[in-house]
Write a protein that holds these residues in place. Sequence first.
Motif, PDB file in Angstrom:
ATOM      1  N   ARG A 122      -3.376   4.400  -0.717  1.00 19.41           N
ATOM      2  CA  ARG A 122      -4.341   4.862   0.341  1.00 19.41           C
ATOM      3  C   ARG A 122      -4.265   6.654   0.416  1.00 19.41           C
ATOM      4  NH1 ARG A 122      -3.567   2.026   5.575  1.00 19.41           N
ATOM      5  NH2 ARG A 122      -4.539   0.498   4.450  1.00 19.41           N
ATOM      6  N   GLU A 172       3.889   7.740   8.515  1.00 19.77           N
ATOM      7  CA  GLU A 172       2.601   7.411   8.404  1.00 19.77           C
ATOM      8  C   GLU A 172       2.139   7.480   6.930  1.00 19.77           C
ATOM      9  OE1 GLU A 172       0.261   9.617  11.197  1.00 19.77           O
ATOM     10  OE2 GLU A 172       1.612   8.615  12.896  1.00 19.77           O
ATOM     11  N   LEU A 173       3.020   8.478   6.144  1.00 21.44           N
ATOM     12  CA  LEU A 173       2.638   8.408   4.886  1.00 21.44           C
ATOM     13  C   LEU A 173       4.041   8.464   4.062  1.00 21.44           C
ATOM     14  CD1 LEU A 173       0.643  12.044   4.794  1.00 21.44           C
ATOM     15  CD2 LEU A 173      -0.417   9.884   4.361  1.00 21.44           C
ATOM     16  N   ASP A 174       4.042   7.983   2.731  1.00 20.11           N
ATOM     17  CA  ASP A 174       5.070   7.933   1.842  1.00 20.11           C
ATOM     18  C   ASP A 174       5.350   9.269   0.935  1.00 20.11           C
ATOM     19  OD1 ASP A 174       5.368   5.167   2.559  1.00 20.11           O
ATOM     20  OD2 ASP A 174       3.692   4.846   1.328  1.00 20.11           O
ATOM     21  N   ARG A 203      -5.224  10.203   2.227  1.00 16.86           N
ATOM     22  CA  ARG A 203      -5.889  10.802   3.543  1.00 16.86           C
ATOM     23  C   ARG A 203      -5.708  12.187   3.561  1.00 16.86           C
ATOM     24  NH1 ARG A 203      -2.122   9.348   8.513  1.00 16.86           N
ATOM     25  NH2 ARG A 203      -2.909  11.124   9.163  1.00 16.86           N
ATOM     26  N   ARG A 255       0.938   5.355   0.440  1.00 18.29           N
ATOM     27  CA  ARG A 255       0.153   6.190   1.477  1.00 18.29           C
ATOM     28  C   ARG A 255       0.649   7.507   0.919  1.00 18.29           C
ATOM     29  NH1 ARG A 255       2.950   4.222   6.597  1.00 18.29           N
ATOM     30  NH2 ARG A 255       4.481   4.639   4.998  1.00 18.29           N
ATOM     31  N   SER A 277       2.987  13.553   9.893  1.00 23.35           N
ATOM     32  CA  SER A 277       2.522  12.078   9.326  1.00 23.35           C
ATOM     33  C   SER A 277       3.489  11.540   8.380  1.00 23.35           C
ATOM     34  CB  SER A 277       1.242  12.154   8.661  1.00 23.35           C
ATOM     35  OG  SER A 277       0.064  12.524   9.403  1.00 23.35           O
ATOM     36  N   THR A 295       0.883  -1.162  -0.191  1.00 24.40           N
ATOM     37  CA  THR A 295      -0.041  -0.066   0.223  1.00 24.40           C
ATOM     38  C   THR A 295       0.917   1.315  -0.067  1.00 24.40           C
ATOM     39  OG1 THR A 295      -1.764  -1.123   1.344  1.00 24.40           O
ATOM     40  CG2 THR A 295      -1.899   1.125   1.220  1.00 24.40           C
TER      41      THR A 295
END
Length: 301
Positions: free
Chosen positions: A125, A142-144, A127, A96, A137, A94
């Motif tokens: 994903r 928590e994010l790419d 957000r 992100r 994040s 996934t």
Amino acid sequence: MELRDIEIFLTLAEELHFGRTAERLHITPSRVSHVIKKQERRIGAPLFERTSRTVRLTGLGEQLRDDLLPAHQGIQQAVDRATAEARTGTGIGTLRAGYTTPWCADLLLRAAEVFRGRHAGWTARIREIQFNDMYGSLLRDELDLQLIEFPVYEPGTVAGPVLFRERRALMVPADHPLARRESVSLEDLAEVPLITVDYEFPKPVADLHFPTRTPMGRLIPRGPSYTFWPEVPALVAAGLGASIVAARAAEYHDRPGIAFIPFRDGPTLDYGVLLHADKRAPLVPAFVGLLHELADANGGG
């Protein structure tokens, strides 16, 4: 024709400069020249017109570029997919991505749909990121990547490409005198309180979004502050101040009691990719390339 020779040809077709092509591919200009001459001998006609000052594609060269480019991109995507599968062990993952504006969300969601079709086993994903934690994040892994307003001055992050540039507008109360104009200037900011945020940005960012003085030095009055951006239209509609926004915000945030007046001067709002300085997930380059592709196809966003 070998894959490396195709890469040299396509890079020269883009750069139209032997020196820049060599620098980009980490080879010598003579190597570039040798490969192109070999290709021209094999095909039987010139691919480039060369003078002491310019390099241009011939008609045949343009045709070859257009024929080779999709196949070369397909090969690169296949290599990216194989690399990702080798790193993850399963080829499933996934990616992100975060956004701060709905028009950035639109682009990311379009990219996510195409991404799933191109990379079997992978999803994206998407957000929303809040302004009171713009980079947390990403830094917390928590994010790419993020699609965000530039400039960014945050340790631990690195800016990727700018994908599109937006004209700015002033969001004002509908009954304010400025609302009756066809456009405003930065000097007009002295005529209305400017809504601000209740946390600090680096000075270059603050000067872009929340300037304290006009270009001629006039003081810009301060309005109330906010924590989350959805508060801003309500504050403006209540007559408490104005806000500098992207002109496109009128398509997404219009409501009774507010008006959007375009600026006729000043810089654009630039949106681009923000990445972690040290961590790079598999297929991030492929996703960034896809964002660029879709943004260009839609005229910059």
